[in-house]
Structures are given as C-alpha cells and as structure tokens.
Design a protein around this motif. Sequence first.
Motif, PDB file in Angstrom:
ATOM      1  N   ALA A 166     -50.848   3.543 -23.516  1.00 50.36           N
ATOM      2  CA  ALA A 166     -50.135   2.278 -23.350  1.00 50.36           C
ATOM      3  C   ALA A 166     -48.984   2.487 -22.372  1.00 50.36           C
ATOM      4  CB  ALA A 166     -49.619   1.779 -24.683  1.00 50.36           C
ATOM      5  N   GLY A 167     -48.366   3.649 -22.464  1.00 48.81           N
ATOM      6  CA  GLY A 167     -47.218   3.950 -21.614  1.00 48.81           C
ATOM      7  C   GLY A 167     -47.518   3.779 -20.151  1.00 48.81           C
ATOM      8  N   THR A 168     -48.687   4.249 -19.715  1.00 46.39           N
ATOM      9  CA  THR A 168     -48.993   4.172 -18.288  1.00 46.39           C
ATOM     10  C   THR A 168     -49.080   2.715 -17.822  1.00 46.39           C
ATOM     11  OG1 THR A 168     -51.260   4.514 -18.965  1.00 46.39           O
ATOM     12  CG2 THR A 168     -50.130   6.389 -17.999  1.00 46.39           C
ATOM     13  N   ILE A 169     -49.678   1.860 -18.666  1.00 46.86           N
ATOM     14  CA  ILE A 169     -49.824   0.453 -18.255  1.00 46.86           C
ATOM     15  C   ILE A 169     -48.465  -0.232 -18.216  1.00 46.86           C
ATOM     16  CG2 ILE A 169     -50.910  -1.758 -18.753  1.00 46.86           C
ATOM     17  CD1 ILE A 169     -53.132  -0.277 -20.128  1.00 46.86           C
ATOM     18  N   ILE A 170     -47.680  -0.036 -19.288  1.00 46.56           N
ATOM     19  CA  ILE A 170     -46.362  -0.672 -19.346  1.00 46.56           C
ATOM     20  C   ILE A 170     -45.538  -0.241 -18.135  1.00 46.56           C
ATOM     21  CG2 ILE A 170     -44.236  -0.918 -20.679  1.00 46.56           C
ATOM     22  CD1 ILE A 170     -45.916  -0.020 -23.118  1.00 46.56           C
ATOM     23  N   PHE A 171     -45.630   1.052 -17.864  1.00 44.11           N
ATOM     24  CA  PHE A 171     -44.891   1.630 -16.769  1.00 44.11           C
ATOM     25  C   PHE A 171     -45.278   0.959 -15.449  1.00 44.11           C
ATOM     26  CE2 PHE A 171     -44.330   5.215 -13.771  1.00 44.11           C
ATOM     27  CZ  PHE A 171     -42.964   5.285 -13.876  1.00 44.11           C
ATOM     28  N   ALA A 172     -46.578   0.840 -15.219  1.00 44.35           N
ATOM     29  CA  ALA A 172     -47.069   0.237 -13.981  1.00 44.35           C
ATOM     30  C   ALA A 172     -46.571  -1.202 -13.857  1.00 44.35           C
ATOM     31  CB  ALA A 172     -48.590   0.280 -13.946  1.00 44.35           C
ATOM     32  N   VAL A 173     -46.657  -1.951 -14.965  1.00 47.67           N
ATOM     33  CA  VAL A 173     -46.237  -3.351 -14.925  1.00 47.67           C
ATOM     34  C   VAL A 173     -44.745  -3.451 -14.631  1.00 47.67           C
ATOM     35  CG1 VAL A 173     -45.950  -5.422 -16.311  1.00 47.67           C
ATOM     36  CG2 VAL A 173     -48.092  -4.160 -16.423  1.00 47.67           C
ATOM     37  N   THR A 174     -43.971  -2.569 -15.258  1.00 46.36           N
ATOM     38  CA  THR A 174     -42.524  -2.589 -15.028  1.00 46.36           C
ATOM     39  C   THR A 174     -42.213  -2.382 -13.546  1.00 46.36           C
ATOM     40  OG1 THR A 174     -42.380  -1.504 -17.151  1.00 46.36           O
ATOM     41  CG2 THR A 174     -40.348  -1.676 -15.914  1.00 46.36           C
ATOM     42  N   ILE A 175     -42.929  -1.438 -12.932  1.00 48.76           N
ATOM     43  CA  ILE A 175     -42.695  -1.147 -11.518  1.00 48.76           C
ATOM     44  C   ILE A 175     -43.046  -2.366 -10.657  1.00 48.76           C
ATOM     45  CG2 ILE A 175     -43.350   0.342  -9.579  1.00 48.76           C
ATOM     46  CD1 ILE A 175     -41.927   1.977 -11.572  1.00 48.76           C
ATOM     47  N   VAL A 176     -44.168  -3.006 -10.975  1.00 45.34           N
ATOM     48  CA  VAL A 176     -44.598  -4.162 -10.190  1.00 45.34           C
ATOM     49  C   VAL A 176     -43.551  -5.276 -10.268  1.00 45.34           C
ATOM     50  CG1 VAL A 176     -46.290  -6.027 -10.042  1.00 45.34           C
ATOM     51  CG2 VAL A 176     -47.065  -3.665 -10.307  1.00 45.34           C
ATOM     52  N   SER A 200     -32.839   1.976  -6.628  1.00 41.30           N
ATOM     53  CA  SER A 200     -33.208   0.863  -7.493  1.00 41.30           C
ATOM     54  C   SER A 200     -34.530   1.141  -8.208  1.00 41.30           C
ATOM     55  CB  SER A 200     -33.315  -0.419  -6.666  1.00 41.30           C
ATOM     56  OG  SER A 200     -33.672  -1.485  -7.491  1.00 41.30           O
ATOM     57  N   LEU A 201     -35.480   1.743  -7.474  1.00 45.66           N
ATOM     58  CA  LEU A 201     -36.778   2.052  -8.084  1.00 45.66           C
ATOM     59  C   LEU A 201     -36.592   3.033  -9.234  1.00 45.66           C
ATOM     60  CD1 LEU A 201     -39.909   2.089  -8.159  1.00 45.66           C
ATOM     61  CD2 LEU A 201     -39.819   3.969  -6.544  1.00 45.66           C
ATOM     62  N   LEU A 202     -35.814   4.099  -8.987  1.00 45.71           N
ATOM     63  CA  LEU A 202     -35.631   5.116 -10.023  1.00 45.71           C
ATOM     64  C   LEU A 202     -34.830   4.572 -11.203  1.00 45.71           C
ATOM     65  CD1 LEU A 202     -35.034   8.407  -8.011  1.00 45.71           C
ATOM     66  CD2 LEU A 202     -37.047   7.732  -9.319  1.00 45.71           C
ATOM     67  N   ALA A 203     -33.710   3.924 -10.911  1.00 40.55           N
ATOM     68  CA  ALA A 203     -32.830   3.492 -11.993  1.00 40.55           C
ATOM     69  C   ALA A 203     -33.368   2.273 -12.729  1.00 40.55           C
ATOM     70  CB  ALA A 203     -31.434   3.211 -11.444  1.00 40.55           C
ATOM     71  N   ASN A 204     -33.763   1.253 -11.960  1.00 34.82           N
ATOM     72  CA  ASN A 204     -34.185   0.012 -12.619  1.00 34.82           C
ATOM     73  C   ASN A 204     -35.677  -0.048 -12.893  1.00 34.82           C
ATOM     74  OD1 ASN A 204     -31.524  -0.782 -12.263  1.00 34.82           O
ATOM     75  ND2 ASN A 204     -31.978  -1.707 -10.275  1.00 34.82           N
ATOM     76  N   GLY A 205     -36.458   0.718 -12.133  1.00 33.36           N
ATOM     77  CA  GLY A 205     -37.906   0.705 -12.350  1.00 33.36           C
ATOM     78  C   GLY A 205     -38.344   1.829 -13.267  1.00 33.36           C
ATOM     79  N   VAL A 206     -38.272   3.056 -12.769  1.00 35.03           N
ATOM     80  CA  VAL A 206     -38.840   4.201 -13.492  1.00 35.03           C
ATOM     81  C   VAL A 206     -38.113   4.482 -14.806  1.00 35.03           C
ATOM     82  CG1 VAL A 206     -39.344   6.661 -13.362  1.00 35.03           C
ATOM     83  CG2 VAL A 206     -39.641   5.234 -11.346  1.00 35.03           C
ATOM     84  N   VAL A 207     -36.822   4.719 -14.735  1.00 31.63           N
ATOM     85  CA  VAL A 207     -36.085   5.102 -15.934  1.00 31.63           C
ATOM     86  C   VAL A 207     -36.104   3.974 -16.964  1.00 31.63           C
ATOM     87  CG1 VAL A 207     -33.830   5.740 -16.839  1.00 31.63           C
ATOM     88  CG2 VAL A 207     -34.696   6.805 -14.770  1.00 31.63           C
ATOM     89  N   ALA A 208     -35.872   2.752 -16.504  1.00 30.69           N
ATOM     90  CA  ALA A 208     -35.894   1.623 -17.435  1.00 30.69           C
ATOM     91  C   ALA A 208     -37.284   1.457 -18.032  1.00 30.69           C
ATOM     92  CB  ALA A 208     -35.464   0.343 -16.724  1.00 30.69           C
ATOM     93  N   GLY A 209     -38.316   1.683 -17.211  1.00 33.59           N
ATOM     94  CA  GLY A 209     -39.692   1.535 -17.696  1.00 33.59           C
ATOM     95  C   GLY A 209     -40.044   2.578 -18.735  1.00 33.59           C
ATOM     96  N   VAL A 210     -39.754   3.833 -18.435  1.00 36.02           N
ATOM     97  CA  VAL A 210     -40.047   4.902 -19.391  1.00 36.02           C
ATOM     98  C   VAL A 210     -39.254   4.681 -20.683  1.00 36.02           C
ATOM     99  CG1 VAL A 210     -39.848   7.387 -19.815  1.00 36.02           C
ATOM    100  CG2 VAL A 210     -40.631   6.560 -17.607  1.00 36.02           C
ATOM    101  N   GLY A 211     -38.000   4.292 -20.524  1.00 35.01           N
ATOM    102  CA  GLY A 211     -37.166   4.030 -21.697  1.00 35.01           C
ATOM    103  C   GLY A 211     -37.768   2.938 -22.556  1.00 35.01           C
ATOM    104  N   ALA A 212     -38.262   1.863 -21.897  1.00 35.34           N
ATOM    105  CA  ALA A 212     -38.838   0.747 -22.645  1.00 35.34           C
ATOM    106  C   ALA A 212     -40.042   1.213 -23.455  1.00 35.34           C
ATOM    107  CB  ALA A 212     -39.240  -0.370 -21.691  1.00 35.34           C
ATOM    108  N   VAL A 213     -40.837   2.119 -22.890  1.00 35.48           N
ATOM    109  CA  VAL A 213     -42.007   2.622 -23.606  1.00 35.48           C
ATOM    110  C   VAL A 213     -41.571   3.474 -24.792  1.00 35.48           C
ATOM    111  CG1 VAL A 213     -44.036   4.098 -23.450  1.00 35.48           C
ATOM    112  CG2 VAL A 213     -43.457   2.608 -21.558  1.00 35.48           C
ATOM    113  N   LEU A 214     -40.627   4.373 -24.530  1.00 31.85           N
ATOM    114  CA  LEU A 214     -40.268   5.337 -25.569  1.00 31.85           C
ATOM    115  C   LEU A 214     -39.512   4.724 -26.737  1.00 31.85           C
ATOM    116  CD1 LEU A 214     -39.427   8.563 -23.576  1.00 31.85           C
ATOM    117  CD2 LEU A 214     -41.523   7.920 -24.721  1.00 31.85           C
ATOM    118  N   THR A 215     -38.803   3.603 -26.502  1.00 28.94           N
ATOM    119  CA  THR A 215     -38.068   3.031 -27.633  1.00 28.94           C
ATOM    120  C   THR A 215     -39.011   2.554 -28.736  1.00 28.94           C
ATOM    121  OG1 THR A 215     -37.930   1.039 -26.326  1.00 28.94           O
ATOM    122  CG2 THR A 215     -35.901   2.280 -26.570  1.00 28.94           C
TER     123      THR A 215
END
Lengths: 82, 765
Positions: free
Chosen positions: B542-552, B355-370
């Motif tokens: 910005a990516g690092t912050i968005i990423f962190a928030v997504t994980i939280v 769940s962390l990888l699929a819904n947290g990490v990948v979704a988070g990175v994707g959200a930043v890159l879009t």
Amino acid sequence: MIEETKRGKLLSLKAGEAAEIASIEAAPATAKRLADMGFVRGAVVRMIRPGRPCRVRIGATCVGLGRALQESILLMNQVTVG
Amino acid sequence: MPTSLPVHTPTRTRTIALVGNPNTGKSTLFNALTGFRQRVGNYPGVTVERRSGTLRTTNPGPPVEVLDLPGTYSLAVHQADEAIVLDVLLGHHDNTPPDVIVCVLDAANLQRNLFLTTQVLELDRPVVIALNMYDVAEELGIAINLEALEQALAVPVVPVVAVKQVGVERLRNAIENALQSAVKERHCHAFPDCVCAELDGLCTTIRRGDDGPTGPSARAEAMQSLLTPGGYHETRLVKRCGLGLAEELTERRARIAAAGESVAEVEARVRYAWIDRVVKQVVTHVKPPRSPRSERADRILTHPVAGIALLLLLMGLGFQVIYTWAQPVMDAIDGTFSALGALLSEWLPAGPVESLLANGVVAGVGAVLTFLPQIVILFLFIAVLEDCGYMARAAFLLDRWMALLGLNGKSFIPLLSSYACAVPGIMATRTIESRRDRMVTILIAPLMSCSARLPVYVLLIGAFIPSTPVLGRLLNLQAVTLLAMYLVGVVIAIPIALLLKKTVLRGEPQGFLLELPTYKWPSPTTAFYRAYEQGREFAVSAGTIIFAVTIVVWAMGYYPHPASVAADFEVRRTEVRARYEVHAQRLTEASGHAGAEEAAYAREQIANDLAAEVSELDRQEAGEYLRQSVLGRLGRRIEPLVMPLGWDWRIGTAAMASFPAREVFVATMGTIYNLGGDQDESSTSLRDTLRSAAWPDGRPVFNVAVALSVMVFFALCCQCAATLAVIKRETNSWTWPLATFTYMTLLAYLGALVTYQVASRLIHA
C-alpha cells in the motif's frame, strides 16, 4: 419407516433435545455445505440453545445455524443422549 | 487404485501443502514448521492470501517450500476464492501439485476432520496426517490408536501439539520420508453404482474434451463438478470443455436423482459411513464424555443480551487500547517526519528538489507510516480474539443484527475498526468467507467516519457552528453537528449495502453456518506473526501506491512554478525592504533628538514590521504559485461544478489536493488563503481568514450552509489514497477501488449539494 408424527424440523427442537437427521431440504449448494460438515441422514444433532441463530452440536462440533438452515434440516426419531 | 511412485528431480524446489479444517491450529503448525522464513502474497486473480515459507530442517539438500492453504471443511467449493485448496492440490496453480500433502486434523474432532482427509487421500499424492491438539484430546479422555488409524488410512499419522512445539520434529521426519517413498494403496470408497457410472462417463467426456490432468486428480475434480451443482469446479470445467458439458452434467445429475440418490448428500453419506467405522475402531473414550467447558462458557458468552453487552465492553476496551497505545507512536512518527521535512526545507536551497523531498517524499512516507501503529495493534487484538475462538462467537451474536443490512456477523468488527481507520478495517475483512459479504463490507467500510475526517470537522465546526445549547444544557450545537457528521456515514451505508446486495453483489443468501470452535488459549507467536505480516504488507504494497499518489498531487500543486511569480514577488520584497530602509534612515537621522533607548525600540519595531511584511509576501507568493499551478487552474476550471455546493474555486482546489488524504484539506486551505502550509485545525488565524473570505462581489464565501456542505462532502467522500490502495490490494483489481472512489465521490457531491441547497434556504433565507 419414520412415523409422520415424529417428523419435525431442527427449528422445533428445544434446548437439550436431540434427534436423528432425516434429510436436508435446501438448494443443492447449501445442502452440500451442510452434508459435508456432517449433517447427513442418521447423524444425531442436539440443540444446545434455540434461537436465531441457534447453537447445535453435531458429533464433536458446535455449530451456529441461522433460521433458514434450521428450517431446511428435517428430523426423524428423537433420541436421548446423556 | 493405482500405486504410483512420486518422481523427484533434485534441482526443483519441493513443496508441501498444509490442508485442514478451520480452527485446527494449521497456522500455528505452519509457523512451527517454517519459523520466520515466511512470505505472504496473493494467489493471482483472487482475494486469497498465499502464505508460504521454507521448511526448517537440519537435513542437507534442496529447500522445501511449505504452503499454508486456507482452512476448509471440504474440497467441494462454491466460490472462486475457496477453490484455491483443490486448485493447489491439483497443481493448477504452481504447475505442479505439492510433493507431500500434510492434513492437519483436530485430534478431539476426528470424525468431521477425516471427511476432508478422505477427499485428499483420493488424489493419490503422498500424505502425512498431523493429529494436532493431541493434548486436548487426551485431556478430554479421547484415546486414539495411532497404529490402527495409520493402517486404516494407509498413511503416516503423527500426533502433535503445535502450540507447544511437541511432535514437530517427528512430523518433519515423516514429511521427509514421504518425499522419498511410494504411495501405498488406499481405501476405495464404495459410492453407489449410479454415481460411479456417471463419474466414469464424465471422466471420459473430460478426457476427450481437453488435455488437462488425468488420473486420480482429474477424477476428484470431476466428482466435485458432478456433485456440487452451481459450484466453482462445474463453472470452470464448463468453461474449459464447452457448454455441452453443462447439459451433460444436468443429465447425469438427473439420472443419479432418478436412481434414488441425493446428489448433494451422497458423497458425505458414503464418506461419513466409512469414517464412522474407522472412528469406532480407533477411538476409545477413557473418560465419560461430559458437557465441554466451551459449552458452559457459551451459556454466558453467546447469550443474546449478556453476550452482546460483554462483546461491546470488550470492543470498547480494545479500541480504547488501540487509541491510547497507537496515538503516542503515531504522534511520534508524525512529529519526526514533520521535523525532518522542516530540516530539509532549511538545509536545501528553495526549489523543486527541496519541495519534492520535504513536501512530497518525507510527507508521503510519513503519511504511510502513521497508519502502522493502529494496524499492528488492531491485528494483534483480532488475532488473539480469533485464535482463542471468540471471533466466531462475536459473529454468531451479531449475525441477527448485521442481517438487517444484508450482511453477515463477521462484518461487524471490520466496520467498527473503520471508525478509527478504514485501512485496518478493510484488511480485517479477510475473516469473512463469503466473497459477496466481504465485498459489500469493503465497499461500505470507507463510509464509516474515520479519525482523519476529524480535523476537517473541528476546523469548520469551530469557525461556523455557534455553540448554542441544545436539549437544555446537555449538549451544544457544535457537539450535535459533530455527532451528525459521525452518523451520516452509517445512515447512508445501510441503503448502500442493501442496494449492493440487490444489484452488483447479488446472490443466493448463504444462510448462517458457522462452527463455534472450542475455546483455547491464544498462541502469542501466531498473534505476533499475524500483526507483523499485516504491518509489513501494508507498509510495502500500500505504501508504494500512497507514495506515488502523494508525489503526483505534490507535482500538480507545484508545477509549472513560473519564474515570473518569483521575479514579481522579489520586486515587491525589494520595494518593501527599500521602504523600511528609508524609514530606518530617517529614524537614525532623527535619533539625535530622542533617547538611545527609544531609538533602539523604534528600530526593533521597524525590523519586526519588515519581517512580518516579508513573510506575508512569502505566503502570498506560495498562494500565487498554487493558484497558477496545474491544481489551481483545474480548481478554477471546475468552479462552475462546485458553485452549486456553495464552494468557491479555492475550496474546490483544496478538496482536489486532499485526494491522497483528507487531513491535507486543512493545510491546503491554509496555503490557498495565503496562510502558509503549516496550518492545523485549531489555528485561530485560519478560522478568522475563512470567516472573512469573500466572493469577488463582497459576499462572504463561508457561512453555516457552506461549512455543512464541505463537512458532508468529507464525511461521504473517499479522499484517501491509503484506503484505495488497500482495496486494490485486497481485491486484486483496480475495478473495486475505482468503483469505490466513483460512487463515494458522487455520493459526497450529491450529499453536499442537497445539504447546501437545503441549509442555505433554511438558515440564510
């Protein structure tokens, strides 16, 4: 001495008219900003297009000036430039 | 003036600083000197970009750092972020002043450009003059006697054409020579006695008061403090030396005024008098001066009607391009990351890691890159407009209209960009020099209805707003509602902007003063660098912050993930399977009576029903986990708070879960209503579920008033980690993003409250 009748503000210049700057009457910070850009006593300023903001030429620079600044630049003898 | 020899320790990285007026092609020259080896950061504590790079050189020896300072007309500054130039030149920033200062001048406008140069020369540091756009000057018939200019300034002068890389090699050699050689005696400006006396006195006071820099640079700082009342240097000097200095400065200025000199004007008058003499000596007009081409173009391009029409057309085309070009790339990025997430879910055993990888990490990175494609294309567009000189005209044209908002013409493009996405919009505010105007623009930019709000609108309008025709057949109620949602942000932004200007960001209105630079062909490399830098910066910081928030938020929606839920649902799944097994058993027993074909059909039917029931249980399980998670509990805790908005705890939870990005709302609504997380705004099942959702007493949760209330909330809130991260980066402080989030959330709450209370009385009375 400058004749009182010939004194006016930049605001009153028509398109194509030019005049020498007599003084700038504005808050010190604004006056300094204008002066440093070349709006000093004796410099010739030419109105390209009046308006709010207007377009003027000073030296080789074309500048847009808002109404408040146009009112703060006082002019003396009008000059004709080619 | 004393002659000093610069001291070099070979181990230290030497720095050269590029200074110059705006629109002198300084950045183009910087790119030519450094190439790709650039770093972009921020000066500590202020919102100014620090661009540095390594000098490209064939000479061996320690590397030379090149610093590109912001464009300025003068060292006299009124705001902290403009002060960087003098601060760096004096060595307040990197502890040591730059080893060589390169003054970049527009060769076609020597007079005004030399003003800053005379100020810089007084610092008594090694200086090299780069006469940029030399070809344009030649074309205009301006001939410059370089030797005479070198003699008058007592520093080397190098003609360059940065766009065409002409003269860059010579400039590099001149810089390297200047690193080795002594400073020649320079012209000393004859300031009136009264000014000199006050300046000497002030220097003595400062020397007594602190252990700051001495010598020519201290004198330059003292001069700017004395002659720019209320400016940044005065404020800082007073902070350093105590309040007594403020009084002393006032007295000294009064004495200068009493002697018949204008404090604000004297520096400019003395310097320009000398500059005029120099220019007369070194510049000859080979051709008679004529009305410049730019002036003729401006007759149309800055015309109050035709100019605005052209501007709107250009913006329309620009944004069309941003949308059409960015969309496929964004879709591709989105698709790739969704597929990756799905693959991970399949490969990995279900659990927190999956769940962390699929819904947290990948979704988070994707959200930043879009966001990247839009940012890169928008900045290419802006860089081209800025480089060719059109941006100043746009600001000029719109100043009158933006003034109604208490803003400046330069706020228009950032605000317009924010309709696509507030992230590039906020980044585009860098072109606004006035700090207050920039802050107001940043604070209201997230109110513009960005594209991420659209899914929420589409879902709720589709489900609850009837498509009744309005205005004959021209529009229907759904379209009108969508338009209203797009307008609500702007309408609210106007009073907010005016309020900010009258309260926290109050200050003397600066008055519109903007140079309209000569039009020139944009440099593709400059545009490319700009877009590349912005994209990289965004992705990294910005990516690092968005990423962190997504994980939280993911963790809050996942944990505690009690095993009892899994056990409970496993029991129910087993029961269901057992029931179907019995069913199938009976079917087999009975199959003797019926045909083989019919039996196969019935078995298939049973298998389908079983699968449907099991996946229904899976969804319920996901919903149950969310309900029991930290987020779900919090949602139920805050239900009393959202009830006045017409919301139940599920809407409240979905709103909280969508803190990282508004579009998450739709997916969370799907999960929370037991539909699985992969819902999108057009899925009919989610619409139907929302329509049938009920309170414990049987009343439907959603009606038109609730739908409107949710939409208004999302129109006004700042549920976007990317925006907050960018505000943090651009303002270099957590205060502003926190302030933005707080005020917008309050606004959204109040807006939703009023909407629901009014609408429920009007519509459902």
